[in-house]
Design a protein around this motif. Structure first.
Motif: not given
Length: 228
Positions: A188-200
Protein backbone atom coordinates in the motif's frame (compact mmCIF):
# COMPACT_ATOMS: atom_id res chain seq x y z
CA UNK A 1 36.00 -58.43 87.31
CA UNK A 2 32.34 -58.37 86.26
CA UNK A 3 32.14 -54.63 86.92
CA UNK A 4 35.19 -54.01 84.74
CA UNK A 5 33.77 -56.08 81.89
CA UNK A 6 30.42 -54.25 82.14
CA UNK A 7 32.15 -50.88 82.04
CA UNK A 8 34.13 -51.92 78.98
CA UNK A 9 30.97 -53.09 77.23
CA UNK A 10 29.17 -49.82 77.96
CA UNK A 11 32.16 -47.88 76.71
CA UNK A 12 32.21 -49.86 73.46
CA UNK A 13 28.46 -49.39 73.02
CA UNK A 14 28.81 -45.64 73.54
CA UNK A 15 31.58 -45.52 70.97
CA UNK A 16 29.44 -47.38 68.43
CA UNK A 17 26.51 -45.00 68.99
CA UNK A 18 28.81 -42.00 68.57
CA UNK A 19 30.21 -43.41 65.31
CA UNK A 20 26.72 -44.14 64.00
CA UNK A 21 25.52 -40.60 64.75
CA UNK A 22 28.60 -39.13 63.11
CA UNK A 23 27.97 -41.20 59.98
CA UNK A 24 24.33 -40.09 59.83
CA UNK A 25 25.31 -36.44 60.12
CA UNK A 26 27.95 -36.81 57.42
CA UNK A 27 25.51 -38.52 55.07
CA UNK A 28 22.93 -35.82 55.63
CA UNK A 29 25.46 -33.06 54.95
CA UNK A 30 26.74 -34.71 51.78
CA UNK A 31 23.28 -35.38 50.29
CA UNK A 32 20.81 -32.64 51.23
CA UNK A 33 17.18 -33.15 50.45
CA UNK A 34 16.16 -31.90 47.00
CA UNK A 35 13.54 -29.13 46.92
CA UNK A 36 10.03 -30.42 46.42
CA UNK A 37 8.58 -29.97 42.93
CA UNK A 38 4.87 -29.30 42.72
CA UNK A 39 2.75 -30.27 39.70
CA UNK A 40 2.24 -26.57 38.92
CA UNK A 41 5.99 -25.99 38.88
CA UNK A 42 6.52 -29.06 36.73
CA UNK A 43 3.94 -27.90 34.19
CA UNK A 44 5.56 -24.47 33.96
CA UNK A 45 8.99 -26.10 33.58
CA UNK A 46 7.67 -28.32 30.80
CA UNK A 47 6.39 -25.36 28.81
CA UNK A 48 9.58 -23.33 29.34
CA UNK A 49 11.83 -26.25 28.42
CA UNK A 50 9.90 -26.78 25.18
CA UNK A 51 10.15 -23.11 24.20
CA UNK A 52 13.87 -22.95 25.02
CA UNK A 53 14.56 -26.06 22.94
CA UNK A 54 12.56 -24.64 20.01
CA UNK A 55 14.41 -21.33 20.12
CA UNK A 56 17.76 -23.10 20.22
CA UNK A 57 16.78 -25.33 17.28
CA UNK A 58 15.81 -22.32 15.15
CA UNK A 59 18.39 -19.72 16.21
CA UNK A 60 21.34 -22.11 16.29
CA UNK A 61 24.13 -21.86 18.85
CA UNK A 62 22.91 -19.33 21.40
CA UNK A 63 25.58 -16.89 22.63
CA UNK A 64 26.12 -16.35 26.35
CA UNK A 65 24.18 -13.45 27.85
CA UNK A 66 25.97 -10.11 27.95
CA UNK A 67 26.17 -9.46 31.69
CA UNK A 68 27.70 -6.03 31.44
CA UNK A 69 27.23 -4.16 28.17
CA UNK A 70 24.00 -2.93 26.69
CA UNK A 71 21.76 -0.19 28.02
CA UNK A 72 18.10 0.61 27.43
CA UNK A 73 18.86 2.75 24.36
CA UNK A 74 20.95 -0.01 22.79
CA UNK A 75 18.27 -2.65 23.37
CA UNK A 76 15.56 -0.32 22.03
CA UNK A 77 17.64 0.34 18.92
CA UNK A 78 17.95 -3.39 18.26
CA UNK A 79 14.20 -3.81 18.70
CA UNK A 80 13.65 -0.97 16.22
CA UNK A 81 15.31 -3.14 13.56
CA UNK A 82 12.08 -4.94 12.63
CA UNK A 83 12.83 -8.17 10.71
CA UNK A 84 11.48 -8.21 7.16
CA UNK A 85 10.07 -11.12 5.23
CA UNK A 86 12.86 -10.72 2.67
CA UNK A 87 15.62 -11.27 5.26
CA UNK A 88 17.64 -14.42 4.68
CA UNK A 89 18.43 -17.11 7.26
CA UNK A 90 21.78 -15.57 8.26
CA UNK A 91 20.27 -12.12 8.89
CA UNK A 92 17.41 -13.53 10.96
CA UNK A 93 19.77 -15.64 13.05
CA UNK A 94 22.14 -12.74 13.71
CA UNK A 95 19.22 -10.62 14.85
CA UNK A 96 17.83 -13.33 17.11
CA UNK A 97 21.18 -14.30 18.61
CA UNK A 98 22.01 -10.68 19.42
CA UNK A 99 18.67 -10.19 21.15
CA UNK A 100 19.18 -13.42 23.08
CA UNK A 101 22.50 -12.13 24.41
CA UNK A 102 20.83 -8.86 25.46
CA UNK A 103 18.15 -10.46 27.63
CA UNK A 104 19.81 -9.43 30.95
CA UNK A 105 20.11 -5.84 29.70
CA UNK A 106 16.52 -5.96 28.48
CA UNK A 107 15.36 -7.15 31.90
CA UNK A 108 17.14 -4.23 33.57
CA UNK A 109 15.58 -1.82 31.06
CA UNK A 110 12.07 -3.22 31.42
CA UNK A 111 12.12 -4.46 27.80
CA UNK A 112 12.35 -8.20 28.40
CA UNK A 113 8.77 -8.88 27.28
CA UNK A 114 9.42 -7.12 23.96
CA UNK A 115 12.67 -9.04 23.47
CA UNK A 116 11.04 -12.40 24.23
CA UNK A 117 8.23 -11.63 21.78
CA UNK A 118 10.76 -10.71 19.09
CA UNK A 119 12.72 -13.91 19.72
CA UNK A 120 9.56 -15.96 19.20
CA UNK A 121 8.78 -14.09 15.99
CA UNK A 122 12.29 -14.51 14.56
CA UNK A 123 12.26 -18.22 15.40
CA UNK A 124 8.87 -18.58 13.69
CA UNK A 125 10.15 -16.78 10.59
CA UNK A 126 13.18 -19.07 10.51
CA UNK A 127 10.95 -22.11 10.89
CA UNK A 128 8.92 -21.07 7.84
CA UNK A 129 11.95 -20.01 5.83
CA UNK A 130 14.06 -23.13 6.34
CA UNK A 131 11.38 -25.77 6.80
CA UNK A 132 13.59 -27.28 9.47
CA UNK A 133 11.73 -29.83 11.59
CA UNK A 134 11.77 -29.52 15.37
CA UNK A 135 12.06 -32.71 17.43
CA UNK A 136 9.81 -32.12 20.43
CA UNK A 137 11.72 -34.71 22.42
CA UNK A 138 14.41 -32.05 22.83
CA UNK A 139 11.98 -30.06 24.95
CA UNK A 140 11.36 -32.83 27.49
CA UNK A 141 14.82 -33.27 28.98
CA UNK A 142 14.43 -32.56 32.70
CA UNK A 143 15.10 -35.91 34.35
CA UNK A 144 14.04 -34.55 37.75
CA UNK A 145 10.50 -34.18 36.43
CA UNK A 146 10.43 -37.07 33.98
CA UNK A 147 11.64 -39.55 36.62
CA UNK A 148 9.97 -37.95 39.62
CA UNK A 149 8.46 -40.43 42.10
CA UNK A 150 5.18 -38.49 42.08
CA UNK A 151 3.12 -39.47 38.99
CA UNK A 152 1.30 -36.14 39.13
CA UNK A 153 4.59 -34.29 38.67
CA UNK A 154 5.54 -36.48 35.71
CA UNK A 155 2.14 -35.96 34.08
CA UNK A 156 2.25 -32.22 34.73
CA UNK A 157 5.68 -31.92 33.11
CA UNK A 158 4.46 -33.71 29.99
CA UNK A 159 1.33 -31.56 29.92
CA UNK A 160 3.52 -28.46 30.14
CA UNK A 161 5.43 -29.70 27.11
CA UNK A 162 2.16 -29.88 25.20
CA UNK A 163 1.40 -26.33 26.32
CA UNK A 164 4.78 -25.29 24.95
CA UNK A 165 4.09 -26.90 21.57
CA UNK A 166 0.70 -25.18 21.41
CA UNK A 167 2.42 -21.85 22.12
CA UNK A 168 4.95 -22.51 19.35
CA UNK A 169 2.16 -23.23 16.88
CA UNK A 170 0.37 -20.01 17.87
CA UNK A 171 3.60 -18.07 17.47
CA UNK A 172 4.14 -19.43 13.97
CA UNK A 173 0.56 -18.60 12.97
CA UNK A 174 0.87 -15.08 14.40
CA UNK A 175 4.20 -14.52 12.63
CA UNK A 176 2.65 -15.58 9.32
CA UNK A 177 -0.29 -13.23 9.84
CA UNK A 178 2.07 -10.41 10.82
CA UNK A 179 4.17 -11.07 7.74
CA UNK A 180 1.10 -10.83 5.49
CA UNK A 181 0.04 -7.60 7.19
CA UNK A 182 3.53 -6.12 6.82
CA UNK A 183 3.65 -7.10 3.15
CA UNK A 184 0.22 -5.56 2.54
CA UNK A 185 1.26 -2.36 4.33
CA UNK A 186 4.44 -2.09 2.27
CA UNK A 187 2.50 -2.71 -0.95
CA UNK A 188 0.00 0.00 0.00
CA UNK A 189 2.86 2.38 0.82
CA UNK A 190 4.50 1.65 -2.56
CA UNK A 191 1.20 2.24 -4.38
CA UNK A 192 0.63 5.54 -2.60
CA UNK A 193 4.20 6.57 -3.31
CA UNK A 194 3.69 5.94 -7.03
CA UNK A 195 0.47 7.98 -6.98
CA UNK A 196 2.14 10.85 -5.13
CA UNK A 197 5.13 10.79 -7.44
CA UNK A 198 2.82 10.92 -10.46
CA UNK A 199 0.93 13.87 -8.97
CA UNK A 200 4.15 15.76 -8.29
CA UNK A 201 5.41 14.95 -11.78
CA UNK A 202 2.19 16.25 -13.31
CA UNK A 203 2.48 19.43 -11.23
CA UNK A 204 6.01 19.96 -12.46
CA UNK A 205 4.90 19.49 -16.07
CA UNK A 206 2.08 22.02 -15.60
CA UNK A 207 4.49 24.50 -14.09
CA UNK A 208 7.00 23.93 -16.92
CA UNK A 209 4.31 24.42 -19.56
CA UNK A 210 3.07 27.58 -17.87
CA UNK A 211 6.56 28.99 -17.65
CA UNK A 212 7.15 28.20 -21.33
CA UNK A 213 3.88 29.89 -22.38
CA UNK A 214 4.65 32.94 -20.28
CA UNK A 215 8.17 33.10 -21.70
CA UNK A 216 6.83 33.00 -25.28
CA UNK A 217 4.33 35.74 -24.48
CA UNK A 218 7.10 37.90 -23.04
CA UNK A 219 9.27 37.31 -26.11
CA UNK A 220 6.41 38.23 -28.44
CA UNK A 221 5.74 41.44 -26.53
CA UNK A 222 9.38 42.34 -26.58
CA UNK A 223 9.54 41.70 -30.33
CA UNK A 224 6.52 43.95 -30.92
CA UNK A 225 8.15 46.71 -28.91
CA UNK A 226 11.40 46.42 -30.86
CA UNK A 227 9.59 46.37 -34.19
CA UNK A 228 7.35 49.28 -33.31
Amino acid sequence: MIAAALAAALLALGLLVHLALTAVRATGAAAPLRPRITPEQARHAGAEDMRAAWLAAQLGALPPPQRGGGDAAFVAARLAEVPRTDWDEAALRRHGQLLWSLRPAAARAGLLAEVEERLDRVAAMLSDLTGREFDTRLGQSDERCLCHPDPQVRAAYLAGGSDGVDAVMRTISEARARGRQDAAARAAADSLARQRNAALRALREIDRATRTRDDHAAWDEQARQLGG
